[in-house]
Design a protein around this motif. Sequence first.
Motif, short mmCIF file in Angstrom:
data_model
loop_
_atom_site.label_atom_id
_atom_site.label_comp_id
_atom_site.label_asym_id
_atom_site.label_seq_id
_atom_site.Cartn_x
_atom_site.Cartn_y
_atom_site.Cartn_z
N GLY A 1 19.15 -87.49 30.68
CA GLY A 1 20.18 -86.49 30.39
C GLY A 1 19.72 -85.32 29.55
O GLY A 1 20.44 -84.33 29.42
N TRP A 2 18.51 -85.41 29.00
CA TRP A 2 18.07 -84.37 28.07
C TRP A 2 16.79 -83.66 28.50
O TRP A 2 16.40 -82.69 27.89
N LEU B 1 23.79 -80.86 41.25
CA LEU B 1 23.92 -80.52 39.83
C LEU B 1 22.90 -81.24 38.96
O LEU B 1 22.68 -80.88 37.81
N ARG C 1 21.93 -77.97 36.23
CA ARG C 1 22.70 -78.53 35.11
C ARG C 1 22.58 -77.65 33.87
O ARG C 1 23.45 -77.69 33.00
N VAL D 1 25.65 -75.73 33.46
CA VAL D 1 26.74 -76.51 32.85
C VAL D 1 26.57 -76.56 31.33
O VAL D 1 27.53 -76.39 30.57
N GLN D 2 25.33 -76.76 30.90
CA GLN D 2 25.07 -76.85 29.46
C GLN D 2 25.32 -75.52 28.76
O GLN D 2 25.83 -75.48 27.64
N ALA E 1 28.98 -75.06 28.30
CA ALA E 1 29.46 -75.80 27.12
C ALA E 1 29.16 -75.02 25.84
O ALA E 1 29.99 -74.95 24.93
N MET F 1 31.63 -72.11 25.48
CA MET F 1 32.95 -72.57 24.99
C MET F 1 32.89 -72.88 23.50
O MET F 1 33.81 -72.55 22.75
N ARG G 1 35.08 -71.00 20.51
CA ARG G 1 35.98 -71.71 19.59
C ARG G 1 35.55 -71.52 18.13
O ARG G 1 36.38 -71.29 17.26
N VAL H 1 41.34 -72.87 25.74
CA VAL H 1 40.30 -73.01 26.76
C VAL H 1 40.85 -73.97 27.80
O VAL H 1 41.11 -75.13 27.48
N PRO I 1 42.09 -74.66 32.33
CA PRO I 1 42.10 -74.20 33.72
C PRO I 1 43.25 -73.26 34.01
O PRO I 1 44.34 -73.43 33.46
N VAL J 1 38.08 -71.50 34.58
CA VAL J 1 38.30 -71.76 33.15
C VAL J 1 38.51 -70.44 32.44
O VAL J 1 37.66 -69.55 32.50
N LEU K 1 31.34 -76.31 38.23
CA LEU K 1 30.87 -77.60 38.74
C LEU K 1 31.24 -77.78 40.20
O LEU K 1 30.40 -78.03 41.06
N PHE K 2 32.54 -77.71 40.47
CA PHE K 2 33.07 -78.03 41.79
C PHE K 2 34.06 -76.93 42.17
O PHE K 2 35.26 -77.08 41.93
#
Lengths: 433, 433
Positions: free
Chosen positions: A40-41, A124, A130, A133-134, A137, A140, A144, A204, A206, A223, A423-424
């Motif tokens: 994962g990393w 992905l 990916r 995706v990171q 994140a 976001m 915030r 944040v 949909p 988003v 993502l999708f």
Amino acid sequence: MQRIRSCEVSQQIGNTIRVQGWLAQIRRLGGIAFVVLRDGWGSLQVTADAAALAPIERANAGPESVLEVVGQVQANARAPGGFELVTPRIEVLVAVTEPLPVPLGRALAKAKPNALLDHAPTVLRDPTRRAIVQLGAAAMAGFRRGLVARGFTEIQTPKIIRAASEGGANVFALDYFGSPATLAQSPQLYKQIMVGVLERVFEVGPVFRAEPHATVRHLSEYVSLDVEMGFIEGMHDVIAVLRETLVEIVDALAERSPLLELLGAELPVVPARLPELDFVAAQELVELATGERVVGEPDLAPAHEAWLGEHARREHGSDFLVVTGYPIAKRPFYTHPDPARTAHTLSFDLLFRGTELVTGGQRLHRYDELVAAMTRAGIPAEPMAGYLEAFRFGMPPHGGFAIGLERLLARLLHLPNVRMATLFPRDRTRCFP
Amino acid sequence: MQRIRSCEVSQQIGNTIRVQGWLAQIRRLGGIAFVVLRDGWGSLQVTADAAALAPIERANAGPESVLEVVGQVQANARAPGGFELVTPRIEVLVAVTEPLPVPLGRALAKAKPNALLDHAPTVLRDPTRRAIVQLGAAAMAGFRRGLVARGFTEIQTPKIIRAASEGGANVFALDYFGSPATLAQSPQLYKQIMVGVLERVFEVGPVFRAEPHATVRHLSEYVSLDVEMGFIEGMHDVIAVLRETLVEIVDALAERSPLLELLGAELPVVPARLPELDFVAAQELVELATGERVVGEPDLAPAHEAWLGEHARREHGSDFLVVTGYPIAKRPFYTHPDPARTAHTLSFDLLFRGTELVTGGQRLHRYDELVAAMTRAGIPAEPMAGYLEAFRFGMPPHGGFAIGLERLLARLLHLPNVRMATLFPRDRTRCFP
């Protein structure tokens, strides 16, 4: 033995460790095999002889098989990341024996765009995919973090609503226990209500647009990073918070520089003051440069936004350009008209690298003016009773903006299509995977 | 003159400042009036004589009027917060001349529950109501902070999907450009897919359940705090992360102690090890204590959860109780059976103060087992093709959980109804405001 993540291996030189992940690739060189394990990393090279490789051969385990490897960490400048596992003991946890529908790695560049989307659940997994995706994140988180530091409160507002939040078109209809309802096109009505409660709010979440057209910059579900703030002196208070928020997002992305490098992305510099251009002046510039008749049109076409993006880069060295004073004809009912020229509004778009990324502005806050605007727009009052209640009972001057997360990523990473930044993706013909 | 927030006034003693907010209350005492001004961060008393009050009188400005006040900050131990503005110059920005549908302040306690919900746009302005919103924001922040620190990546997954994510019942149907679609009952399928990509993921977002029953603990739309993690050794790895996440949430809530005090809420202590009870053992305890026949039932009734909550407090001094090993009959198809007793599962619920707050467990990760489970459950494979693709190409042992944000707040704050823990609740009969 505790499992070690690939990103922690550099602190384990000389140790025998246990790692787990997916079989990304095997390269054979004489009697030696280099097994690339992805977790994962990151990734880690495992150098195996024939005996060590035997469990993989026996299980006929191909790419994406799930492996556990125990081995010794050794520095190796030629290995990806500078380390490898030697004298490994490999165990196949889950054997994958069929080839991937879309092979990962270098082959990905040759895949058809639709294949990338159809097979997103496996595509992905590619580090380049990916990473998007990171970075999403991180964006976001930066959004915030900046807003919380400025006294904003996070809210979650309903997505099933009675009235269309942005007007009648492009709305998904829903049967709600036998009554008609819609999916929220934005949290607009609710974030305004919440200005009456908390002054400064963000969300944040949909949003849903039944976009009938297939373009490279529209999604049916995306988003939205939404902000709304009360007690403003005017539109420029909103633009100032937008600028600070962009700084925070860019700072958060900068903390993920290895991902940016992997994707060859360059972060924009947010200028100390965002360059601004009045809508009509922008049209005049475009008309002068292109010879097209655009002055008088109610909105900017994508090609004209692209031209203005080039202009901002050339004239101001900026990836950002704020266009202010859009005509009222194309802005939603809640937009505050410009008292100095009532056919225009106290609203703006932010172009990022030549694409509309943000829409914002000051809103109507006086009850009578809001009701009049709704009547003009033909919006029935009854389903909006809750929204109107907030205005009947004292709303301060306020405004806000919304950033489209996928557009931000698409322009940041120079993706050819906003579908690659989610993502999708959902569009007119796609509700899967 | 810069606007000062009510929370900043204590640093301004002796200064003449400008404040803005809503008229919360006027108390008159002889020739003096105490005007309570509420802004997004708190309240401030303005002490005015008849001349200073004249603008309010002239505008006939009642509660919720929007005011601007310039005055001098003076310490006053008897004023709320210990400070007041004296020699004020008051300007009415927006005059509200009609009475609130539900008066705020002490009168709120007497309002009918439905009136509180019908008039949420104004009722939420009451400090006791908006504190719930602020604590919700803190809970979300704590959830994210703890997970990011543990290597989890935030994702946003689609809410418009083809297949029901939790099985066939309680699904909102949608017309998606002429094709049938549903609103996601949870991000379950997508967060599992993303374990294949990033191993550890979380999501904060809306989920949709067409709950046909009106209860005090169900909503048709609520905020789910979702976690999923790969390469687990078993269910207890998931419970361990759940425990750490609860600690982070409680820590984040503790940072908002004035809000907790306002609501008379006591934070739970998260034990170093969450007490656990096997499902069957839990039923036996309930049966022994109540005389009711419950052993053999496929689920726990709310009254039995409440009894178990009391039991956990009595026996373990804990507000939390993990019940493990639920029967497979009532768990969704993706739940991993317990190899030692296949009618039960490697799944759990977390009860918080006697109410189910969290559902979690280990999931099936082998493709063949998943397909068999779907077949048994009568779930068609075609709309699940994307989900199944992730499993065809190597999924590690994994599990996760979901926390219901509104239930967390409702139990934390001893609210009589989960509807009070969300901004604008949605249920069978309510899709407004």
